[in-house]
Scaffold this motif. Structure first.
Motif, PDB file in Angstrom:
ATOM      1  N   GLU A  73      -8.779   0.698   5.163  1.00 54.72           N
ATOM      2  CA  GLU A  73      -7.664   1.450   5.761  1.00 54.72           C
ATOM      3  C   GLU A  73      -6.357   0.673   5.660  1.00 54.72           C
ATOM      4  OE1 GLU A  73      -7.695   4.624   6.679  1.00 54.72           O
ATOM      5  OE2 GLU A  73      -9.805   4.663   6.085  1.00 54.72           O
ATOM      6  N   TRP A  74      -6.409  -0.617   5.903  1.00 56.07           N
ATOM      7  CA  TRP A  74      -5.201  -1.451   5.833  1.00 56.07           C
ATOM      8  C   TRP A  74      -4.662  -1.496   4.407  1.00 56.07           C
ATOM      9  CZ3 TRP A  74      -3.024  -5.732   3.621  1.00 56.07           C
ATOM     10  CH2 TRP A  74      -1.901  -6.260   4.271  1.00 56.07           C
ATOM     11  N   LYS A  76      -5.169   0.666   1.975  1.00 42.56           N
ATOM     12  CA  LYS A  76      -4.631   1.989   1.603  1.00 42.56           C
ATOM     13  C   LYS A  76      -3.206   2.124   2.097  1.00 42.56           C
ATOM     14  CE  LYS A  76      -7.363   4.973   3.390  1.00 42.56           C
ATOM     15  NZ  LYS A  76      -8.096   6.163   3.820  1.00 42.56           N
ATOM     16  N   GLU A  77      -2.969   1.718   3.328  1.00 38.75           N
ATOM     17  CA  GLU A  77      -1.620   1.836   3.892  1.00 38.75           C
ATOM     18  C   GLU A  77      -0.630   0.982   3.109  1.00 38.75           C
ATOM     19  OE1 GLU A  77       1.314   3.416   5.969  1.00 38.75           O
ATOM     20  OE2 GLU A  77      -0.778   4.075   6.098  1.00 38.75           O
ATOM     21  N   GLN A  78      -1.065  -0.175   2.646  1.00 42.58           N
ATOM     22  CA  GLN A  78      -0.180  -1.081   1.915  1.00 42.58           C
ATOM     23  C   GLN A  78       0.067  -0.660   0.471  1.00 42.58           C
ATOM     24  OE1 GLN A  78       1.389  -3.673   3.547  1.00 42.58           O
ATOM     25  NE2 GLN A  78       0.412  -2.617   5.238  1.00 42.58           N
ATOM     26  N   CYS A  80      -1.771   2.169  -1.531  1.00 40.82           N
ATOM     27  CA  CYS A  80      -2.157   3.478  -2.083  1.00 40.82           C
ATOM     28  C   CYS A  80      -0.967   4.441  -2.067  1.00 40.82           C
ATOM     29  CB  CYS A  80      -3.308   4.064  -1.267  1.00 40.82           C
ATOM     30  SG  CYS A  80      -4.039   5.545  -2.000  1.00 40.82           S
ATOM     31  N   ALA A  82       1.022   7.849  -1.709  1.00 41.20           N
ATOM     32  CA  ALA A  82       0.795   9.083  -0.941  1.00 41.20           C
ATOM     33  C   ALA A  82       0.769  10.272  -1.888  1.00 41.20           C
ATOM     34  CB  ALA A  82       1.892   9.262   0.098  1.00 41.20           C
ATOM     35  N   LYS A  95      -2.588   9.194   2.176  1.00 42.88           N
ATOM     36  CA  LYS A  95      -2.960   8.063   1.326  1.00 42.88           C
ATOM     37  C   LYS A  95      -4.475   8.051   1.256  1.00 42.88           C
ATOM     38  CE  LYS A  95       1.104   5.247   1.992  1.00 42.88           C
ATOM     39  NZ  LYS A  95       1.582   3.876   2.051  1.00 42.88           N
TER      40      LYS A  95
END
Length: 140
Positions: A73-74, A76-78, A80, A82, A95
């Protein structure tokens, strides 16, 4: 409307599909874009391998415990990009690695590889995996 992947061998089917759609009497928006393969199973497996490796290494040097899902999850936020998902006329940007094509997934994995290396995290890159093959092709 269902997705139709057009190529030389099925071009005659396109007209039949269009006739069926037009016969509904509704107005339709048709978007044509180049077909790109979705991320591969090899890429997905490597991503989860790395998530587990990083979770273990981060947990070992921290007072916190990290799971591979949290790392996922971390990251993806950094890293990936959108992507838009539209339902009933409302679009949201999400994302999700599931929405990446092979090229986008390669960039995502490369960004993670660089980030991890800069922080001293060691990631396994199997000799016979798609990620390594794409790296070799880029170097040629």
């Amino acid at each position: 409307m269902r997705e139709f992947i057009l190529h030389e061998t099925n071009k005659s089917q396109l007209w039949q599909i269009l006739k069926e759609i037009i016969s509904t009497g509704k107005r339709w928006r048709i978007k044509i874009s180049e077909y790109r393969e979705k991320r591969s199973l090899s890429q997905n497996n490597l991503m989860w391998k790395w998530n587990a490796e990083m979770a273990g290494q981060l947990t070992a040097v921290s007072s916190e415990s990290f799971s591979e899902e949290w790392v996922h999850e971390w990251l993806k936020e950094q890293f990936c990009p959108a992507k838009p998902i539209t339902i009933m006329g409302k679009t949201v940007w999400v994302k999700s690695t599931k929405l990446l094509d092979v090229g986008e997934m390669h960039k995502y994995l490369n960004d993670i590889d660089v980030w991890a290396h800069q922080r001293g995290l060691k990631l396994t890159i199997p000799h016979e995996c798609e990620y390594r093959e794409l790296q070799r092709k880029q170097e040629e």
